[in-house]
Design a protein around this motif. Structure first.
Motif, PDB file in Angstrom:
ATOM      1  N   TYR A  75       5.044  43.059  81.236  1.00  0.00           N
ATOM      2  CA  TYR A  75       4.722  41.849  80.485  1.00  0.00           C
ATOM      3  C   TYR A  75       5.805  40.781  80.552  1.00  0.00           C
ATOM      4  CZ  TYR A  75       0.321  43.422  78.350  1.00  0.00           C
ATOM      5  OH  TYR A  75      -0.977  43.796  78.115  1.00  0.00           O
ATOM      6  N   THR A 102      14.924  47.244  78.446  1.00  0.00           N
ATOM      7  CA  THR A 102      14.724  46.558  79.729  1.00  0.00           C
ATOM      8  C   THR A 102      15.578  45.289  79.766  1.00  0.00           C
ATOM      9  OG1 THR A 102      12.464  47.382  79.960  1.00  0.00           O
ATOM     10  CG2 THR A 102      12.954  45.330  81.103  1.00  0.00           C
ATOM     11  N   LYS A 107      10.503  50.021  82.273  1.00  0.00           N
ATOM     12  CA  LYS A 107      10.966  49.554  83.585  1.00  0.00           C
ATOM     13  C   LYS A 107      12.322  48.857  83.522  1.00  0.00           C
ATOM     14  CE  LYS A 107       6.337  48.917  85.408  1.00  0.00           C
ATOM     15  NZ  LYS A 107       5.336  47.965  85.894  1.00  0.00           N
TER      16      LYS A 107
HETATM   17  N1  MTE Z   1       8.237  48.214  80.996  1.00  0.00           N
HETATM   18  C1  MTE Z   1       8.547  46.944  80.663  1.00  0.00           C
HETATM   19  N2  MTE Z   1       9.840  46.578  80.612  1.00  0.00           N
HETATM   20  N3  MTE Z   1       7.598  46.017  80.374  1.00  0.00           N
HETATM   21  C2  MTE Z   1       6.275  46.355  80.376  1.00  0.00           C
HETATM   22  O1  MTE Z   1       5.418  45.480  80.071  1.00  0.00           O
HETATM   23  N4  MTE Z   1       4.596  48.119  80.723  1.00  0.00           N
HETATM   24  C3  MTE Z   1       4.373  49.554  80.553  1.00  0.00           C
HETATM   25  C4  MTE Z   1       5.284  50.396  81.442  1.00  0.00           C
HETATM   26  N5  MTE Z   1       6.637  49.892  81.408  1.00  0.00           N
HETATM   27  C5  MTE Z   1       5.902  47.689  80.717  1.00  0.00           C
HETATM   28  C6  MTE Z   1       6.946  48.602  81.042  1.00  0.00           C
HETATM   29  C7  MTE Z   1       2.984  49.928  80.775  1.00  0.00           C
HETATM   30  S1  MTE Z   1       1.872  49.444  79.563  1.00  0.00           S
HETATM   31  C8  MTE Z   1       2.588  50.680  81.838  1.00  0.00           C
HETATM   32  S2  MTE Z   1       0.969  51.247  81.950  1.00  0.00           S
HETATM   33  C9  MTE Z   1       3.525  50.989  82.951  1.00  0.00           C
HETATM   34  O2  MTE Z   1       4.788  50.375  82.773  1.00  0.00           O
HETATM   35  C10 MTE Z   1       2.934  50.513  84.263  1.00  0.00           C
HETATM   36  O3  MTE Z   1       3.731  50.929  85.338  1.00  0.00           O
HETATM   37  P1  MTE Z   1       3.332  50.515  86.845  1.00  0.00           P
HETATM   38  O4  MTE Z   1       3.120  49.033  86.854  1.00  0.00           O
HETATM   39  O5  MTE Z   1       4.491  50.934  87.698  1.00  0.00           O
HETATM   40  O6  MTE Z   1       2.076  51.248  87.205  1.00  0.00           O
END
Ligand code: MTE
Length: 309
Positions: A72, A162, A228
């Motif tokens: 996001y 993050t 992430k």
């Molecule tokens: N990490 C961060 N920093 N920001 C995010 O919006 N989304 C999460 C997760 N990690 C997210 C995140 C969600 S809702 C999911 S389903 C997964 O990352 C998606 O991972 P992918 O895009 O590698 O499949």
């Protein structure tokens, strides 16, 4: 459950031939260009054979895995991360490790990767929105890193954050979530061998849209726990606040274990659609703990998983 895991898995068993050839070619090409695995900490010392933990489910393609994302900070559209995340600079990268650890500090990505034995783990990522993907992650156990920095006896939880990079993350200006994106695990969940820090997928360093250079993968939980582009890991005594729980505590709990018996207030969580199967593809029944119950159900003995969703 039995049969979902194979200890004698070969890449050729689980990888479509074309993808298998491509990754071999990529390895060969990288070597020829002097960019071999040795020069890339993200891929250093990759074990030749995948882990015993890997599932033998068919893999999603690299194309699918890198073009349908939730990140996001780059926007809420599934294609936004692929469109915008390329501008994020992930080298150099520093991760602050603090809280109840013996060796707190600011660790460069290369320091974190020193001596790390990478493995391929083929795990399903199951999103709360009821779609799933099977991804050949490359990573190492989070427990490895926590043991290296030494968790103190009072440590009960692990919190993650993050990066916040306003210049390259257009989503930060929108108030979807209270940034930085935050997640957390109980210490025993963090120490479970299924919990990995991933640095790549399909033999490629982690694509930015998937959370370069370092992201969590917790395969028995909904995808939002798999945070992430991590810049901070803190060991805490109390349950840390998490972004989705802060945004909507009624819909998103701290545990977020995949559980087809507990519906999200706005939709059923009993079935899922595999990304790439086409919109009309048959939905499959979601498995409790995303199919990893043998490894993790005992972590929750005696807990009411409806109350602790
Ligand atoms: N990490 C961060 N920093 N920001 C995010 O919006 N989304 C999460 C997760 N990690 C997210 C995140 C969600 S809702 C999911 S389903 C997964 O990352 C998606 O991972 P992918 O895009 O590698 O499949």
């Amino acid at each position: 459950m039995a049969g979902r895991y194979k200890s004698d898995l070969n890449w050729s068993d689980v990888t479509p031939k074309s993808v298998f050839m491509n990754r071999r070619q990529w390895m060969a090409g990288a070597g020829a260009a002097g960019l071999g695995a040795i020069a890339s900490p993200a891929l250093a010392q990759l074990n030749a054979s995948p882990s015993a933990y890997s599932t033998d489910a068919p893999l999603n393609t690299l194309e699918e895995i890198t073009n349908y994302n939730n990140f996001y900070e780059f926007g809420t559209g599934k294609e936004d991360p692929a469109r915008y995340a390329g501008k994020m600079v992930t080298d150099p990268w520093t991760v602050k490790i603090d809280g109840l650890v013996d060796k707190p500090g600011d660790y460069g990505f290369d320091d974190i990767m020193k001596g790390v034995d990478l493995e391929e783990r083929i795990y399903r990522l199951r999103c709360v929105e009821a779609w799933s993907m099977v991804v050949p992650w490359i990573g190492f156990e989070l427990a490895d890193l926590l043991n290296r920095v030494g968790v103190q006896p009072a440590g009960k939880y692990v919190a993650f954050e993050t990066a916040v990079l306003p210049d390259v993350m257009p989503g930060l200006a929108r108030g979807y979530l209270d940034w930085p994106y935050r997640e957390g695990l109980r210490l025993d969940e963090a120490m479970n061998p299924l919990t990995i820090l991933a640095t790549g997928l399909y033999d490629e360093p982690m694509p930015n849209q998937n959370g370069a250079p370092l992201r969590l993968v917790v395969p028995w939980k909904y995808g939002f726990k798999s945070i992430k582009s991590i810049v901070r890991i803190s060991v805490t005594e109390t349950e840390p606040p998490t972004s989705w729980n802060m945004a909507n505590a009624r819909e998103y709990g701290f545990y977020s274990n995949v559980n087809p018996e507990v519906d999200h207030p706005r939709w059923s969580q009993a079935t899922e659609r595999k990304v790439g199967g086409g919109f009309f593809a048959k939905r499959v029944e979601t498995q409790k703990f995303n199919g990893y119950g043998d490894q993790v159900a005992s972590l929750y003995d005696g807990m009411d998983l409806r109350a602790n969703f």
